[in-house]
Design a protein around this motif. Structure first.
Motif, mmCIF file in Angstrom:
data_model
loop_
_atom_site.group_PDB
_atom_site.id
_atom_site.type_symbol
_atom_site.label_atom_id
_atom_site.label_comp_id
_atom_site.label_asym_id
_atom_site.label_seq_id
_atom_site.Cartn_x
_atom_site.Cartn_y
_atom_site.Cartn_z
ATOM 1 N N ARG A 154 3.372 1.468 -2.421
ATOM 2 C CA ARG A 154 2.575 0.850 -2.959
ATOM 3 C C ARG A 154 0.695 1.287 -1.960
ATOM 4 N NH1 ARG A 154 -0.214 -4.823 -3.330
ATOM 5 N NH2 ARG A 154 -0.831 -4.812 -5.369
ATOM 6 N N THR A 155 0.744 1.039 -1.128
ATOM 7 C CA THR A 155 -0.691 1.285 -0.353
ATOM 8 C C THR A 155 -1.045 2.635 -0.855
ATOM 9 O OG1 THR A 155 0.361 0.160 1.711
ATOM 10 C CG2 THR A 155 -0.990 1.547 1.957
ATOM 11 N N GLY A 156 0.157 3.586 -0.886
ATOM 12 C CA GLY A 156 -0.375 5.139 -1.393
ATOM 13 C C GLY A 156 -1.417 4.995 -2.446
ATOM 14 N N ARG A 157 -0.429 4.241 -3.708
ATOM 15 C CA ARG A 157 -1.526 4.553 -4.707
ATOM 16 C C ARG A 157 -2.350 3.634 -5.004
ATOM 17 N NH1 ARG A 157 4.079 3.081 -6.278
ATOM 18 N NH2 ARG A 157 3.850 0.996 -6.161
ATOM 19 N N LEU A 158 -2.707 3.038 -4.097
ATOM 20 C CA LEU A 158 -3.748 1.813 -3.940
ATOM 21 C C LEU A 158 -4.843 2.565 -3.282
ATOM 22 C CD1 LEU A 158 -2.287 -1.418 -2.994
ATOM 23 C CD2 LEU A 158 -3.655 -1.406 -4.825
#
Length: 278
Positions: free
Chosen positions: A106-110
Motif C-alpha cells: 500500500r505504501t508503494g501505491r501511495l
C-alpha cells in the motif's frame, strides 16, 4: 540535510499516511517540515533517487540509516536523494512481519500516486531499497505513469521469482535492475520463508515457499537485470550489514564498514554503470 517523504503517522508502528509529509533531517538532527515551494525547487529537473528502508525499522532508525546512506553516495549535482519513511514496524516487534507485506504494497501505491501528481517536474525516478523495501519500490514502479530509470534491490525480502512473476510489469518498465544477495543472510534464509508462509494467508499474491531474492538472487539472468549480484559467502554479509548503522557506535563514516561496498554498488546502479563487485 536529507529530504524525506514520510508516510508514517507514528514514530513506531502506526498507520500509513495517505499523503506523505515533506521533511528534512540528518543522522543527528530530527525531522523538520520543508516548505512545498522549496521541495519543488529541489526536485525540478532532477534525477531522483528514492531510498526505501526495510522491515522493522522505526522512524528514528530509518532516518539515521538513510541520511548516512546519502552521505556515502555523493550523488552528482543533477540528482537528488529522497528518503522514504514507511511504517514497516510494530511495537510488537518482529512478529508483525506477516502483516507488513500489505503495508509495504500500500505504501508503494501511495508513493506512485504522489509521484504521478506532485513530482511531474522531476527528470527521472530511480530506487534503492533494503529488505522489505523492495516491495515498496516495485509496487511504486508498477503504479508510475512513466518508466523508472533504475532499481537497486539489496537483501530483498521478496520472492526470488518476483521479477518474472508478481512484478513482471514493474520489471518491464525499469531500464536497469540491480540485485544484491547473500547466502549468509540468516534472516532471509530462515525467518523469511516462515513469515512469508503466514503472510500469504493475508495477501496471497505470490509463492509462499519461495526463497528470497536477497538470499538466492533471481533464478536466472533476465533482460535488464545487471550481473553480478551474489556476494561471496566468505564475506559473510548478514541482513543488517547493507546499510549504515543507526547507532552512535561504531563511528561513522567507517572505511571498513560492510556498508561501504554496498553503497558503492548502489551508486554504480544509480549511474547505470557496470558492477565490479561482488
Amino acid at each position: 540535510m536529507t529530504l524525506f517523504l514520510n508516510f508514517r503517522t507514528s514514530p513506531a508502528g502506526g498507520a500509513i499516511a495517505t499523503e506523505p509529509a515533506l521533511q528534512t533531517a540528518s543522522d543527528s538532527s530530527p525531522l523538520a517540515p520543508i516548505d512545498n515551494v522549496l521541495f519543488q525547487r529541489a526536485i525540478a529537473g532532477r534525477d531522483l533517487l528514492f531510498a526505501i528502508h526495510g522491515y522493522n525499522n522505526n522512524q528514528k532508525e530509518a532516518v539515521c540509516k538513510l541520511s548516512r546512506l546519502e552521505t556515502l553516495l555523493k550523488l552528482p549535482d543533477h540528482a537528488n536523494f529522497i528518503g522514504v519513511l514507511w511504517p514497516g514496524d510494530s511495537r510488537a516487534g518482529f512478529i508483525s512481519y506477516p502483516v507488513e507485506k500489505p503495508t509495504a504494497s500500500r505504501t508503494g501505491r501511495l508513493l506512485a500516486d504522489f509521484c504521478n501528481r506532485r513530482l511531474q517536474q522531476a527528470a527521472s525516478f530511480s530506487f534503492v531499497s533494503h529488505s522489505l523495501g523492495a516491495r515498496v519500490a516495485l509496487e511504486t514502479i508498477r503504479g508510475l505513469k512513466r518508466e523508472a530509470r533504475s532499481a537497486c534491490l539489496m537483501a530483498a525480502a521478496i520472492e526470488r521469482t518476483c521479477l518474472e512473476k508478481e512484478y513482471a510489469d514493474a520489471f518491464a518498465k525499469t531500464h536497469s535492475i540491480y540485485v544484491l544477495a547473500s547466502t549468509k543472510d540468516d534472516i532471509l534464509r530462515f525467518a523469511f520463508p516462515m513469515g512469508n508462509f503466514f503472510g500469504y494467508l493475508l495477501d496471497p499474491t505470490s509463492n509462499p515457499l519461495s526463497k528470497a531474492l536477497g538470499y538466492s538472487g533471481p533464478p536466472r539472468a533476465l533482460g535488464n537485470t545487471v550481473q553480478p549480484w551474489q556476494i561471496d559467502p566468505e564475506l559473510g554479509y548478514e541482513h543488517g550489514e547493507y546499510l549504515p548503522p543507526a547507532l552512535p557506535r561504531p563511528a561513522f563514516p567507517n572505511p571498513k564498514g560492510t556498508w561501504m561496498k554496498t553503497a558503492r554498488f548502489a551508486k554504480r546502479a544509480f549511474n547505470l554503470q557496470r558492477q565490479n563487485w561482488p
